[in-house]
Design an enzyme around this catalytic site. Structure first.
Site, short mmCIF file in Angstrom:
data_model
loop_
_atom_site.label_atom_id
_atom_site.label_comp_id
_atom_site.label_asym_id
_atom_site.label_seq_id
_atom_site.Cartn_x
_atom_site.Cartn_y
_atom_site.Cartn_z
N HIS A 118 1.58 6.87 -0.62
CA HIS A 118 0.73 6.09 0.29
C HIS A 118 -0.64 5.94 -0.35
O HIS A 118 -1.37 6.91 -0.48
CB HIS A 118 0.63 6.80 1.64
CG HIS A 118 0.06 5.94 2.72
ND1 HIS A 118 -1.29 5.65 2.79
CD2 HIS A 118 0.65 5.31 3.75
CE1 HIS A 118 -1.50 4.88 3.85
NE2 HIS A 118 -0.33 4.65 4.44
N HIS A 139 0.80 -1.22 0.00
CA HIS A 139 0.00 0.00 0.00
C HIS A 139 0.84 1.28 0.00
O HIS A 139 0.29 2.36 -0.17
CB HIS A 139 -0.93 0.02 1.22
CG HIS A 139 -0.20 0.37 2.49
ND1 HIS A 139 0.68 -0.50 3.10
CD2 HIS A 139 -0.19 1.50 3.23
CE1 HIS A 139 1.19 0.08 4.17
NE2 HIS A 139 0.67 1.29 4.27
#
Length: 154
Positions: A78, A63
Site C-alpha cells: 500500500h 496506489h
C-alpha cells in the site's frame, strides 16, 4: 508440495527506510487490522514486487497491489496513506490484475514529491493479509536499497 515448506524472502520494494507498523500514522495499519507486516519510508519513485506471485489485486487508483504467492501467502503493498483519494494522479502502473510477477519486477512509478504534498504520509505498508500460518521475521531495519531482503516468512 515442496514449496509449502520453504521460507519466503520479502524484498524491499524501493530504496528507503524500513520501519515498524507502529510508526505508521494510520490505525488500520498500526493496529494490524489487515495483518502483520512492516512499512517503508520511500526514497525512490519506482516500486517493485516484494515477492513473486500472481497480482490478485491491482487497484485502478494504482496506489495498492496484492500479490499471492504459489504457496498461498498474500501480501498487500500500500503506497502512502490516504493515497486512494488521489485517484491515480501521480502514479504510473506497469502491471495489470491477474498478471504473474517476479520479485523485483517494477509495479509502479510514483511522483513522491507531488504525492507527499497531497496526503498525510508517503510511508508505505507491506502487509501479510494471509501469512499461510507462517511467522514473520523482519531481518533488516533502517536504510535499505530496492531488492534487499528485509523480511522472511518462516
Amino acid at each position: 508440495m515442496w514449496f509449502f515448506n520453504k521460507n519466503l524472502k520479502v524484498l524491499a520494494p524501493c530504496d528507503g527506510t524500513i520501519i515498524t507498523l507502529d510508526e505508521v500514522e494510520d490505525e488500520v495499519f498500526k493496529e494490524r487490522m489487515l495483518g502483520d507486516g512492516f512499512a517503508i519510508n520511500p526514497k525512490s519513485n519506482d516500486f517493485h514486487a516484494p515477492v513473486s506471485g500472481k497480482l490478485v489485486t491491482a487497484f485502478p487508483t494504482k496506489h495498492a497491489f496484492g500479490i499471492q504467492t504459489k504457496s498461498g501467502v498474500e501480501i498487500l503493498l500500500h503506497i502512502g496513506l490516504d493515497t486512494v483519494s488521489l485517484d491515480g494522479n501521480g502514479f504510473e502502473s506497469f502491471v495489470t490484475q491477474d498478471q504473474e510477477v517476479n520479485a523485483g519486477d517494477k509495479l509502479v512509478t510514483v511522483d513522491l514529491k507531488s504525492v507527499a504534498k497531497k496526503v498525510p504520509s508517503i510511508k508505505s505498508p507491506i502487509i501479510f493479509t494471509n501469512n499461510g500460518g507462517k511467522t514473520l521475521e523482519i531481518v533488516k531495519m533502517g536504510e535499505v536499497k530496492q531488492g534487499d531482503v528485509v523480511a522472511i516468512l518462516k
